[in-house]
Design a protein around this motif. Structure first.
Motif, short mmCIF file in Angstrom:
data_model
loop_
_atom_site.label_atom_id
_atom_site.label_comp_id
_atom_site.label_asym_id
_atom_site.label_seq_id
_atom_site.Cartn_x
_atom_site.Cartn_y
_atom_site.Cartn_z
N ALA A 112 -8.81 -8.77 13.46
CA ALA A 112 -10.11 -8.08 13.40
C ALA A 112 -10.33 -7.24 14.66
CB ALA A 112 -11.24 -9.09 13.22
N LEU A 113 -10.00 -7.81 15.81
CA LEU A 113 -10.15 -7.06 17.06
C LEU A 113 -9.21 -5.86 17.07
CD1 LEU A 113 -11.27 -6.64 19.90
CD2 LEU A 113 -9.58 -8.31 20.72
N TYR A 114 -7.97 -6.06 16.64
CA TYR A 114 -7.02 -4.94 16.59
C TYR A 114 -7.56 -3.80 15.71
CZ TYR A 114 -3.29 -1.96 15.01
OH TYR A 114 -2.57 -0.85 14.68
N LEU A 115 -8.09 -4.14 14.55
CA LEU A 115 -8.60 -3.10 13.65
C LEU A 115 -9.75 -2.34 14.30
CD1 LEU A 115 -8.44 -4.99 10.24
CD2 LEU A 115 -6.98 -3.09 10.99
N ASN A 116 -10.60 -3.04 15.04
CA ASN A 116 -11.70 -2.38 15.73
C ASN A 116 -11.16 -1.43 16.81
OD1 ASN A 116 -14.46 -1.98 15.87
ND2 ASN A 116 -14.93 -4.00 16.68
N VAL A 117 -10.14 -1.86 17.54
CA VAL A 117 -9.53 -1.00 18.56
C VAL A 117 -8.79 0.17 17.91
CG1 VAL A 117 -7.80 -0.93 20.41
CG2 VAL A 117 -9.43 -2.82 20.30
N PHE A 118 -8.12 -0.10 16.80
CA PHE A 118 -7.44 0.96 16.04
C PHE A 118 -8.42 2.09 15.70
CE2 PHE A 118 -6.47 2.80 11.90
CZ PHE A 118 -5.16 3.24 12.06
N VAL A 119 -9.59 1.70 15.18
CA VAL A 119 -10.61 2.70 14.81
C VAL A 119 -11.15 3.39 16.07
CG1 VAL A 119 -12.90 3.02 13.78
CG2 VAL A 119 -11.20 1.58 12.65
N LEU A 120 -11.31 2.66 17.16
CA LEU A 120 -11.75 3.28 18.41
C LEU A 120 -10.78 4.38 18.84
CD1 LEU A 120 -13.57 3.37 20.99
CD2 LEU A 120 -11.99 1.67 21.95
N ILE A 121 -9.49 4.12 18.72
CA ILE A 121 -8.50 5.12 19.09
C ILE A 121 -8.58 6.33 18.16
CG2 ILE A 121 -6.02 5.59 19.28
CD1 ILE A 121 -5.75 2.56 20.08
N VAL A 122 -8.68 6.08 16.87
CA VAL A 122 -8.81 7.17 15.90
C VAL A 122 -10.03 8.03 16.23
CG1 VAL A 122 -9.29 7.74 13.48
CG2 VAL A 122 -7.58 5.99 14.03
N GLN A 123 -11.16 7.37 16.43
CA GLN A 123 -12.40 8.10 16.73
C GLN A 123 -12.30 8.85 18.06
OE1 GLN A 123 -15.16 8.59 14.81
NE2 GLN A 123 -13.99 7.58 13.19
N SER A 124 -11.66 8.24 19.04
CA SER A 124 -11.50 8.89 20.34
C SER A 124 -10.69 10.17 20.21
CB SER A 124 -10.84 7.95 21.34
OG SER A 124 -11.66 6.83 21.59
N PHE A 125 -9.61 10.12 19.43
CA PHE A 125 -8.78 11.31 19.24
C PHE A 125 -9.48 12.36 18.38
CE2 PHE A 125 -5.33 8.96 21.13
CZ PHE A 125 -4.50 9.94 21.66
#
Length: 169
Positions: A103-116
């Motif tokens: 769950a934490l990984y998925l949240n960080v994954f989305v953070l990276i997508v949104q950041s880019f």
């Protein structure tokens, strides 16, 4: 909910960042042998709320973000089952920590997508998110989370009983 889109987006982002911060504390706890029950509860609630609020943004079709949200909610449900239901010894913490880490990984994954997508300097490096900088960041984060999840899961499982280490005679 009475929010304009800008306010709702800010609320969603704050939930996500609280989920990530508390998730990092959750991870530290499992890796160090300490538990932080209140922070873990904050992690699970804000991470679930992030996924739920993601479905409330205007969209006319199923988006990749919706699929990540569905997966995240299923994983969080698994973590809650591991935390709350009586399961065989060793299974509950293993289920809980492994699902929490995903769950934490998925949240960080989305953070990276949104950041880019949103940070101009990152968007310049990877405008379509298929370029090497984006792929490299996601790959490194995936490997780090995979390793942390394995270590946390092994620690959650606990020590192997001595009897299991001695061969049958």
């Amino acid at each position: 909910m009475g929010f304009n889109l800008e306010t709702f987006t800010a609320f969603h982002v704050v939930l996500s960042l609280i989920g990530i911060a508390s998730g990092l504390v959750f991870t530290f706890g499992w890796l160090s042998g300490r538990r932080f029950p209140r922070t873990t509860t904050v992690f699970l609630i804000t991470t679930a709320a992030t996924s739920v609020t993601g479905f409330l943004f205007p969209a006319h079709k199923l988006l990749p973000s919706h699929i990540v949200g569905i997966i995240s909610l299923a994983v969080i449900a698994g973590a809650v089952i591991g935390r709350r239901l009586p399961l065989p010894a060793g299974a509950a913490p293993l289920l809980f920590v492994s699902n929490g880490m995903v769950a934490l990984y998925l949240n960080v994954f989305v953070l990276i997508v949104q950041s880019f997508q949103k940070v101009p300097a990152l968007k310049t490096l990877a405008p379509t998110q298929t370029e090497a900088p984006f792929v490299a960041v996601q790959a490194v984060v995936f490997v780090v989370f995979a390793a942390l999840t394995v270590v946390a899961a092994l620690k959650a499982r606990g020590p192997i009983p001595r009897a299991a280490l001695t061969p049958d005679r």
